[in-house]
Write a protein that holds these residues in place. Structure first.
Motif, PDB file in Angstrom:
ATOM      1  N   GLY A  37      66.015  -4.178  95.998  1.00  0.00           N
ATOM      2  CA  GLY A  37      65.039  -5.190  95.620  1.00  0.00           C
ATOM      3  C   GLY A  37      63.712  -4.594  95.202  1.00  0.00           C
ATOM      4  N   PRO A  38      62.680  -5.428  95.090  1.00  0.00           N
ATOM      5  CA  PRO A  38      61.357  -4.969  94.639  1.00  0.00           C
ATOM      6  C   PRO A  38      60.804  -3.870  95.535  1.00  0.00           C
ATOM      7  N   CYS A  39      60.043  -2.962  94.931  1.00  0.00           N
ATOM      8  CA  CYS A  39      59.469  -1.844  95.687  1.00  0.00           C
ATOM      9  C   CYS A  39      58.253  -2.324  96.472  1.00  0.00           C
ATOM     10  N   VAL A  40      58.306  -2.108  97.781  1.00  0.00           N
ATOM     11  CA  VAL A  40      57.197  -2.462  98.654  1.00  0.00           C
ATOM     12  C   VAL A  40      56.610  -1.170  99.223  1.00  0.00           C
ATOM     13  N   LEU A  41      55.312  -0.996  99.006  1.00  0.00           N
ATOM     14  CA  LEU A  41      54.634   0.174  99.559  1.00  0.00           C
ATOM     15  C   LEU A  41      54.058  -0.167 100.926  1.00  0.00           C
ATOM     16  N   TYR A  42      54.317   0.704 101.888  1.00  0.00           N
ATOM     17  CA  TYR A  42      53.773   0.545 103.233  1.00  0.00           C
ATOM     18  C   TYR A  42      52.492   1.378 103.323  1.00  0.00           C
ATOM     19  N   GLN A  43      51.383   0.704 103.600  1.00  0.00           N
ATOM     20  CA  GLN A  43      50.090   1.395 103.687  1.00  0.00           C
ATOM     21  C   GLN A  43      49.625   1.414 105.148  1.00  0.00           C
ATOM     22  N   TYR A  44      49.418   2.623 105.669  1.00  0.00           N
ATOM     23  CA  TYR A  44      48.933   2.792 107.037  1.00  0.00           C
ATOM     24  C   TYR A  44      47.517   3.366 107.008  1.00  0.00           C
ATOM     25  N   LYS A  45      46.587   2.736 107.718  1.00  0.00           N
ATOM     26  CA  LYS A  45      45.258   3.311 107.874  1.00  0.00           C
ATOM     27  C   LYS A  45      45.353   4.556 108.748  1.00  0.00           C
ATOM     28  N   LEU A  46      44.755   5.636 108.301  1.00  0.00           N
ATOM     29  CA  LEU A  46      44.860   6.881 109.060  1.00  0.00           C
ATOM     30  C   LEU A  46      44.047   6.832 110.352  1.00  0.00           C
ATOM     31  N   THR A  47      43.088   5.909 110.433  1.00  0.00           N
ATOM     32  CA  THR A  47      42.250   5.840 111.634  1.00  0.00           C
ATOM     33  C   THR A  47      42.978   5.185 112.805  1.00  0.00           C
ATOM     34  N   ASN A  48      43.763   4.138 112.514  1.00  0.00           N
ATOM     35  CA  ASN A  48      44.434   3.420 113.610  1.00  0.00           C
ATOM     36  C   ASN A  48      45.885   3.037 113.295  1.00  0.00           C
ATOM     37  N   PHE A  49      46.381   3.490 112.127  1.00  0.00           N
ATOM     38  CA  PHE A  49      47.747   3.214 111.676  1.00  0.00           C
ATOM     39  C   PHE A  49      48.035   1.713 111.573  1.00  0.00           C
ATOM     40  N   GLU A  50      46.996   0.952 111.207  1.00  0.00           N
ATOM     41  CA  GLU A  50      47.181  -0.458 110.902  1.00  0.00           C
ATOM     42  C   GLU A  50      47.987  -0.580 109.606  1.00  0.00           C
ATOM     43  N   LEU A  51      49.004  -1.445 109.621  1.00  0.00           N
ATOM     44  CA  LEU A  51      49.958  -1.535 108.518  1.00  0.00           C
ATOM     45  C   LEU A  51      49.639  -2.686 107.577  1.00  0.00           C
ATOM     46  N   SER A  52      49.700  -2.396 106.262  1.00  0.00           N
ATOM     47  CA  SER A  52      49.646  -3.414 105.218  1.00  0.00           C
ATOM     48  C   SER A  52      50.789  -3.143 104.244  1.00  0.00           C
ATOM     49  N   ARG A  53      51.270  -4.206 103.605  1.00  0.00           N
ATOM     50  CA  ARG A  53      52.372  -4.063 102.646  1.00  0.00           C
ATOM     51  C   ARG A  53      51.927  -4.575 101.285  1.00  0.00           C
ATOM     52  N   PHE A  54      52.350  -3.849 100.234  1.00  0.00           N
ATOM     53  CA  PHE A  54      51.981  -4.233  98.881  1.00  0.00           C
ATOM     54  C   PHE A  54      53.224  -4.207  97.989  1.00  0.00           C
ATOM     55  N   LEU A  55      53.428  -5.315  97.277  1.00  0.00           N
ATOM     56  CA  LEU A  55      54.504  -5.376  96.293  1.00  0.00           C
ATOM     57  C   LEU A  55      53.964  -4.815  94.982  1.00  0.00           C
ATOM     58  N   VAL A  56      54.512  -3.690  94.537  1.00  0.00           N
ATOM     59  CA  VAL A  56      53.943  -2.999  93.378  1.00  0.00           C
ATOM     60  C   VAL A  56      54.881  -2.955  92.181  1.00  0.00           C
ATOM     61  N   CYS A  57      56.142  -3.356  92.365  1.00  0.00           N
ATOM     62  CA  CYS A  57      57.102  -3.307  91.265  1.00  0.00           C
ATOM     63  C   CYS A  57      57.937  -4.578  91.232  1.00  0.00           C
ATOM     64  N   ALA A  58      58.493  -4.860  90.063  1.00  0.00           N
ATOM     65  CA  ALA A  58      59.391  -5.995  89.912  1.00  0.00           C
ATOM     66  C   ALA A  58      60.798  -5.626  90.383  1.00  0.00           C
ATOM     67  N   LYS A  59      61.705  -6.606  90.369  1.00  0.00           N
ATOM     68  CA  LYS A  59      63.076  -6.371  90.845  1.00  0.00           C
ATOM     69  C   LYS A  59      63.819  -5.354  89.994  1.00  0.00           C
ATOM     70  N   ASN A  60      63.477  -5.306  88.712  1.00  0.00           N
ATOM     71  CA  ASN A  60      64.179  -4.384  87.813  1.00  0.00           C
ATOM     72  C   ASN A  60      63.454  -3.051  87.672  1.00  0.00           C
ATOM     73  N   GLU A  61      62.574  -2.723  88.639  1.00  0.00           N
ATOM     74  CA  GLU A  61      61.804  -1.477  88.586  1.00  0.00           C
ATOM     75  C   GLU A  61      61.989  -0.677  89.868  1.00  0.00           C
ATOM     76  N   SER A  62      61.797   0.632  89.759  1.00  0.00           N
ATOM     77  CA  SER A  62      61.903   1.520  90.926  1.00  0.00           C
ATOM     78  C   SER A  62      60.897   2.652  90.798  1.00  0.00           C
ATOM     79  N   ILE A  63      60.386   3.091  91.951  1.00  0.00           N
ATOM     80  CA  ILE A  63      59.420   4.204  92.001  1.00  0.00           C
ATOM     81  C   ILE A  63      60.185   5.503  92.242  1.00  0.00           C
ATOM     82  N   HIS A  64      59.954   6.490  91.404  1.00  0.00           N
ATOM     83  CA  HIS A  64      60.650   7.771  91.527  1.00  0.00           C
ATOM     84  C   HIS A  64      59.780   8.854  92.160  1.00  0.00           C
TER      85      HIS A  64
END
Length: 467
Positions: A306-333
């Motif tokens: 499915g769509p590419c979701v990037l997991y973003q962790y703050k380096l100070t406290n490892f607080e997690l955020s998620r970002f949808l950065v690609c469509a279903k027909n796309e992939s990050i290499h």
């Protein structure tokens, strides 16, 4: 209207055109005789010009105070402390080497003497037991005993085995000045021949490789070992890696640790490595395939459909955020960070005549907000979606994109302009990294057809040879 007339003793009229008033003062800054009205206007104009300058001076004063309280000095104090720790570690390691060498030297010397004495003792005991010693034997044995005695007497008179010289530190080893980031000329068309090389004797080593934030160290995984190289590609440290195959490595400057991704069974996950203590810690569990670190965040990409979701962790406290950065027909290499920018190589599937086609792009997003796209440019790779590619940061010089199949390196500026491309002559490039202030490392595979084997090689190219 009558024109005003002045007696012969009249002081000069006002120099302002069409003014018939009598001058009241000489302005020394512009050498004009001015009447009361124009003198006041002149003073007001000068005051209007000086007031913004005063405001600017106050602003400059505030900036100077802000510089005193800025993070620059704090970072540099931490940098000096880190340098001191590194220097102490280097001296300590040399001290430990000297201690080992001293013990080895003494033990080897005395053990050799002891062996000689024991062999001589056994020979004399044999002569005594057999009663067949000759005069020549006695002379030879006596000479041997006297030689050993002289050697022992000499050793007993020695007061020290170690000759020391003071450790001299050059005065300019630490330079303090207001230095702008160094803009090293970077032209792929003039890339020098390898300055030095390391052979890994492993076919297609896609294992992780990355340099530290200041590009002083290079961390490399191969054959269940981690190697830490200095800026001249000299092995500083080595440790056994027992946590699975390392697919990706990046460096978290805020934590002063390398981040490693592993992809084997229960061991898979995200690990941190402190190079000063060579201490490993598992920080995140999960199956991730890509990673990158900005100034403040750790980015991870999961292996999932499915769509590419990037997991973003703050380096100070490892607080997690998620970002949808690609469509279903796309992939990050591939992905990598350059300061507060995140670079991505994205493949998009588009319908073709009889099958699907894939189009690639290199896009850069800002890590300061919600990963907004800054710019994007189309890219082409030799083997299409099956191509192996990678990205590395060139700091203020931009990005370096690797196309392994076509042996191509592409230099892209920070604003998305392709600066130059190069067909790499020293094998198939797999990964690249800056090292030191004037070098770039290329991990490549050499194809030895005449030997029917392949091997991975690490090449260090000096950038100072570029005009």
């Amino acid at each position: 209207m009558a024109t005003a007339t002045f007696p012969a003793t009249y002081i000069r009229p006002c120099d302002i055109e069409e003014c018939n008033r009598a001058s009241r003062a000489l302005c020394h800054c512009c050498s004009q005789d001015l009447c009361i009205v124009h003198l006041k206007e002149h003073v007001d104009i000068l005051n209007e010009q000086i007031t913004p300058i005063l405001d600017e001076i106050v602003c400059l004063s505030d900036k100077v105070w802000q510089l005193k309280d800025s993070s620059v000095m704090k970072k540099d104090l931490e940098k000096l402390l880190l340098w001191k720790k590194d220097a102490i570690r280097v001296v300590h390691n040399y001290y430990m080497f000297a201690c080992r060498r001293l013990k080895e030297f003494v033990n080897e010397t005395l053990d050799n003497q002891q062996d000689t004495i024991q062999r001589l003792h056994a020979l004399v005991a044999e002569f005594v037991g057999n009663h067949d010693v000759t005069k020549d034997d006695i002379v030879w044995i006596t000479e041997k005993v006297e030689g050993i005695q002289k050697q022992i007497i000499k050793q007993e008179l020695v007061e020290t085995l170690v000759k020391l010289r003071p450790l001299v530190i050059e005065k300019d080893v630490i330079q303090i000045d207001w230095m702008l980031p160094r803009m090293i000329p970077f032209d792929l068309g003039k890339l020098s021949e390898p300055h030095s090389s390391k052979y890994l004797h492993k076919e297609f080593s896609y294992d992780g490789m990355a340099s530290s934030k200041d590009e002083q160290y290079l961390l490399l995984h191969t054959d269940n070992l981690l190697y830490l190289f200095d800026h001249e590609l000299r092995a500083e440290q080595q440790m056994k890696w027992e946590y699975g195959y390392v697919t990706e490595i990046c460096y978290a400057g805020l934590l002063e640790k390398f981040i490693l991704l592993t992809d084997v069974g229960k061991m898979r996950g995200v690990y941190s490595l402190c190079i000063h203590k060579m201490r490993v810690e598992k920080i995140i569990a999960g199956e991730f395939c890509k990673t990158a670190c900005s100034n403040m965040h750790l980015y991870l990409l999961k292996k999932e459909q499915g769509p590419c979701v990037l997991y973003q962790y703050k380096l100070t406290n490892f607080e997690l955020s998620r970002f949808l950065v690609c469509a279903k027909n796309e992939s990050i290499h591939s992905m990598a960070c350059n300061s507060d920018m995140l670079g991505l190589i994205v493949f998009r599937r588009v319908p073709g005549v009889n099958s699907f086609k894939f189009r690639a792009r290199f896009e850069v997003r800002s890590t300061a907000g919600k990963l907004d796209i800054l710019w994007s440019i189309p890219m082409e790779f030799g083997s299409g979606i099956f191509a192996y590619n990678s990205i590395s940061s060139l700091n203020i010089n931009g990005w370096l994109v690797t196309d392994t199949a076509d042996r191509r390196l592409t230099h892209i500026s920070t604003n998305g302009t392709i600066q130059s491309t190069l067909i790499y002559k020293y094998g198939y490039p797999i990964k690249t990294a800056l090292l030191g202030t004037d070098s770039i490392v290329v991990k490549s595979e050499n194809d030895h057809h005449f030997q029917c084997r392949r091997e991975t090689i690490i090449n260090l190219h000096k950038l100072t040879n570029i005009d």
